[in-house]
Design a protein around this motif. Structure first.
Motif, mmCIF file in Angstrom:
data_model
loop_
_atom_site.group_PDB
_atom_site.id
_atom_site.type_symbol
_atom_site.label_atom_id
_atom_site.label_comp_id
_atom_site.label_asym_id
_atom_site.label_seq_id
_atom_site.Cartn_x
_atom_site.Cartn_y
_atom_site.Cartn_z
ATOM 1 N N THR A 130 11.203 3.609 -1.976
ATOM 2 C CA THR A 130 10.286 4.292 -2.889
ATOM 3 C C THR A 130 10.865 4.362 -4.296
ATOM 4 O OG1 THR A 130 9.338 5.558 -1.063
ATOM 5 C CG2 THR A 130 9.000 6.432 -3.289
ATOM 6 N N THR A 131 12.115 4.796 -4.420
ATOM 7 C CA THR A 131 12.699 4.975 -5.760
ATOM 8 C C THR A 131 13.116 3.659 -6.411
ATOM 9 O OG1 THR A 131 14.902 5.410 -4.851
ATOM 10 C CG2 THR A 131 13.487 7.323 -5.280
ATOM 11 N N GLU A 132 13.578 2.702 -5.607
ATOM 12 C CA GLU A 132 14.090 1.461 -6.181
ATOM 13 C C GLU A 132 13.018 0.398 -6.394
ATOM 14 O OE1 GLU A 132 17.452 0.126 -3.830
ATOM 15 O OE2 GLU A 132 18.326 2.157 -3.866
ATOM 16 N N ILE A 133 11.972 0.429 -5.593
ATOM 17 C CA ILE A 133 10.961 -0.629 -5.687
ATOM 18 C C ILE A 133 9.583 -0.071 -6.014
ATOM 19 C CG2 ILE A 133 9.751 -2.442 -4.399
ATOM 20 C CD1 ILE A 133 12.465 -2.957 -2.998
ATOM 21 N N LEU A 134 9.089 0.794 -5.175
ATOM 22 C CA LEU A 134 7.704 1.243 -5.318
ATOM 23 C C LEU A 134 7.467 2.025 -6.609
ATOM 24 C CD1 LEU A 134 5.123 0.881 -3.780
ATOM 25 C CD2 LEU A 134 5.670 2.917 -2.458
ATOM 26 N N ASP A 135 8.414 2.874 -7.008
ATOM 27 C CA ASP A 135 8.232 3.649 -8.235
ATOM 28 C C ASP A 135 8.198 2.771 -9.487
ATOM 29 O OD1 ASP A 135 8.053 6.002 -6.815
ATOM 30 O OD2 ASP A 135 10.093 6.683 -7.293
ATOM 31 N N HIS A 136 8.722 1.558 -9.388
ATOM 32 C CA HIS A 136 8.760 0.647 -10.534
ATOM 33 C C HIS A 136 7.707 -0.455 -10.437
ATOM 34 C CE1 HIS A 136 12.494 2.533 -11.790
ATOM 35 N NE2 HIS A 136 12.892 2.453 -10.536
ATOM 36 N N ALA A 137 6.994 -0.496 -9.337
ATOM 37 C CA ALA A 137 6.034 -1.578 -9.104
ATOM 38 C C ALA A 137 4.723 -1.329 -9.841
ATOM 39 C CB ALA A 137 5.768 -1.707 -7.606
ATOM 40 N N ASP A 138 4.181 -2.405 -10.366
ATOM 41 C CA ASP A 138 2.850 -2.376 -10.949
ATOM 42 C C ASP A 138 1.874 -2.758 -9.839
ATOM 43 O OD1 ASP A 138 0.511 -2.631 -12.379
ATOM 44 O OD2 ASP A 138 1.209 -4.324 -13.603
ATOM 45 N N LEU A 139 1.093 -1.802 -9.381
ATOM 46 C CA LEU A 139 0.159 -2.057 -8.292
ATOM 47 C C LEU A 139 -1.184 -2.603 -8.776
ATOM 48 C CD1 LEU A 139 0.937 0.958 -5.947
ATOM 49 C CD2 LEU A 139 1.778 -1.389 -5.809
ATOM 50 N N ALA A 140 -1.329 -2.780 -10.075
ATOM 51 C CA ALA A 140 -2.581 -3.319 -10.614
ATOM 52 C C ALA A 140 -2.922 -4.691 -10.022
ATOM 53 C CB ALA A 140 -2.530 -3.373 -12.134
ATOM 54 N N PRO A 141 -1.952 -5.614 -9.866
ATOM 55 C CA PRO A 141 -2.305 -6.904 -9.258
ATOM 56 C C PRO A 141 -2.803 -6.765 -7.809
ATOM 57 C CG PRO A 141 -0.226 -7.089 -10.424
ATOM 58 C CD PRO A 141 -0.580 -5.630 -10.387
ATOM 59 N N ILE A 142 -2.303 -5.792 -7.091
ATOM 60 C CA ILE A 142 -2.764 -5.557 -5.719
ATOM 61 C C ILE A 142 -4.200 -5.041 -5.762
ATOM 62 C CG2 ILE A 142 -2.417 -4.166 -3.634
ATOM 63 C CD1 ILE A 142 -0.277 -6.331 -4.031
ATOM 64 N N LEU A 143 -4.439 -4.068 -6.617
ATOM 65 C CA LEU A 143 -5.785 -3.502 -6.727
ATOM 66 C C LEU A 143 -6.789 -4.538 -7.209
ATOM 67 C CD1 LEU A 143 -4.742 -0.084 -8.259
ATOM 68 C CD2 LEU A 143 -5.742 -0.445 -5.992
ATOM 69 N N SER A 144 -6.383 -5.375 -8.152
ATOM 70 C CA SER A 144 -7.318 -6.371 -8.677
ATOM 71 C C SER A 144 -7.556 -7.510 -7.685
ATOM 72 C CB SER A 144 -6.833 -6.924 -10.016
ATOM 73 O OG SER A 144 -5.639 -7.651 -9.855
ATOM 74 N N ALA A 145 -6.693 -7.647 -6.687
ATOM 75 C CA ALA A 145 -6.883 -8.695 -5.671
ATOM 76 C C ALA A 145 -7.960 -8.339 -4.656
ATOM 77 C CB ALA A 145 -5.564 -8.960 -4.940
ATOM 78 N N VAL A 146 -8.326 -7.060 -4.590
ATOM 79 C CA VAL A 146 -9.356 -6.652 -3.634
ATOM 80 C C VAL A 146 -10.685 -7.234 -4.101
ATOM 81 C CG1 VAL A 146 -10.542 -4.715 -2.540
ATOM 82 C CG2 VAL A 146 -8.102 -4.538 -3.064
ATOM 83 N N PRO A 147 -11.319 -8.024 -3.250
ATOM 84 C CA PRO A 147 -12.564 -8.674 -3.670
ATOM 85 C C PRO A 147 -13.733 -7.687 -3.768
ATOM 86 C CG PRO A 147 -12.110 -9.138 -1.368
ATOM 87 C CD PRO A 147 -10.927 -8.374 -1.890
ATOM 88 N N ASN A 148 -14.768 -8.101 -4.488
ATOM 89 C CA ASN A 148 -15.960 -7.263 -4.623
ATOM 90 C C ASN A 148 -16.687 -7.097 -3.290
ATOM 91 O OD1 ASN A 148 -15.581 -6.838 -7.360
ATOM 92 N ND2 ASN A 148 -16.675 -8.697 -7.903
ATOM 93 N N THR A 149 -16.651 -8.133 -2.476
ATOM 94 C CA THR A 149 -17.196 -8.047 -1.121
ATOM 95 C C THR A 149 -16.060 -8.356 -0.164
ATOM 96 O OG1 THR A 149 -17.863 -10.365 -1.124
ATOM 97 C CG2 THR A 149 -19.517 -8.748 -1.833
ATOM 98 N N GLY A 150 -16.037 -7.690 0.959
ATOM 99 C CA GLY A 150 -14.935 -7.846 1.888
ATOM 100 C C GLY A 150 -13.766 -6.981 1.469
ATOM 101 N N THR A 151 -12.589 -7.307 1.984
ATOM 102 C CA THR A 151 -11.419 -6.493 1.690
ATOM 103 C C THR A 151 -10.175 -7.358 1.582
ATOM 104 O OG1 THR A 151 -10.275 -4.455 2.306
ATOM 105 C CG2 THR A 151 -10.820 -5.953 4.103
ATOM 106 N N ALA A 152 -9.059 -6.715 1.298
ATOM 107 C CA ALA A 152 -7.751 -7.367 1.224
ATOM 108 C C ALA A 152 -6.862 -6.760 2.304
ATOM 109 C CB ALA A 152 -7.128 -7.155 -0.152
ATOM 110 N N ALA A 153 -5.882 -7.545 2.742
ATOM 111 C CA ALA A 153 -4.938 -7.080 3.762
ATOM 112 C C ALA A 153 -3.518 -7.167 3.230
ATOM 113 C CB ALA A 153 -5.060 -7.927 5.023
ATOM 114 N N LEU A 154 -2.780 -6.056 3.315
ATOM 115 C CA LEU A 154 -1.343 -6.079 3.067
ATOM 116 C C LEU A 154 -0.690 -6.617 4.334
ATOM 117 C CD1 LEU A 154 -0.749 -2.586 1.419
ATOM 118 C CD2 LEU A 154 -0.622 -4.812 0.295
#
Length: 160
Positions: A104-128
């Motif tokens: 959490t402190t070394e990776i997630l707190d510094h991660a930009d999650l915008a590319p993950i959010l923008s990858a979610v399609p308008n129809t359907g979904t995305a999978a981690l």
């Protein structure tokens, strides 16, 4: 509201894995592994090039997000805890508290999650996507929790 799913390799064969993604209407798979291989012939289908070919054939896009993968040092920290508890990677049920804190402190707190959010399609979904069967035993659950808490993403964990 955005919805996403998470899924791992262990416990799946290739056809049931793809069927599970289709049932969840997954349109893009977001690979959060650093090394995109899985040891052993049982899961060779999940090695990057084979997986990408199967996904393309199924009409599912693929993106690799190594910036969200744990470092080698963090993986070894988790392996040491697994050894201490006498569990193997494939039978792990939860992450070590120190691993969670440091990831959490070394990776997630510094991660930009915008590319993950923008990858979610308008129809359907995305999978981690990662390898562990249970999301509680995998860093993808930490990413999913962060997306839910900070971006109001609904999460469903797909299991075999």
């Amino acid at each position: 509201m955005i919805g996403m799913v998470t899924i791992g390799v262990y416990g799946f064969d290739p056809d049931p894995f793809l069927r599970r993604l289709r049932r969840a209407d997954v349109r893009v798979l977001l690979d959060v592994r650093r090394r995109r291989g899985v040891r052993g012939p049982e899961y060779a289908w999940a090695n990057s090039l084979r997986l990408q070919a199967a996904l393309a054939h199924a009409g599912i896009a693929y993106e690799h997000h190594p910036e969200l993968a744990p470092t080698t040092e963090l993986r070894h920290l988790q392996y040491a805890e697994d050894d201490r508890q006498g569990v193997g990677k494939r039978s792990r049920r939860e992450l070590a508290a120190e691993y969670i804190r440091r990831y959490t402190t070394e990776i997630l707190d510094h991660a930009d999650l915008a590319p993950i959010l923008s990858a979610v399609p308008n129809t359907g979904t995305a999978a981690l996507f990662c390898v562990e069967r249970d999301p509680e035993a995998c860093h993808r659950s930490l990413i999913a929790r962060r997306l839910a808490e900070r971006h109001h993403v609904t999460i469903e964990h797909l299991r075999p």
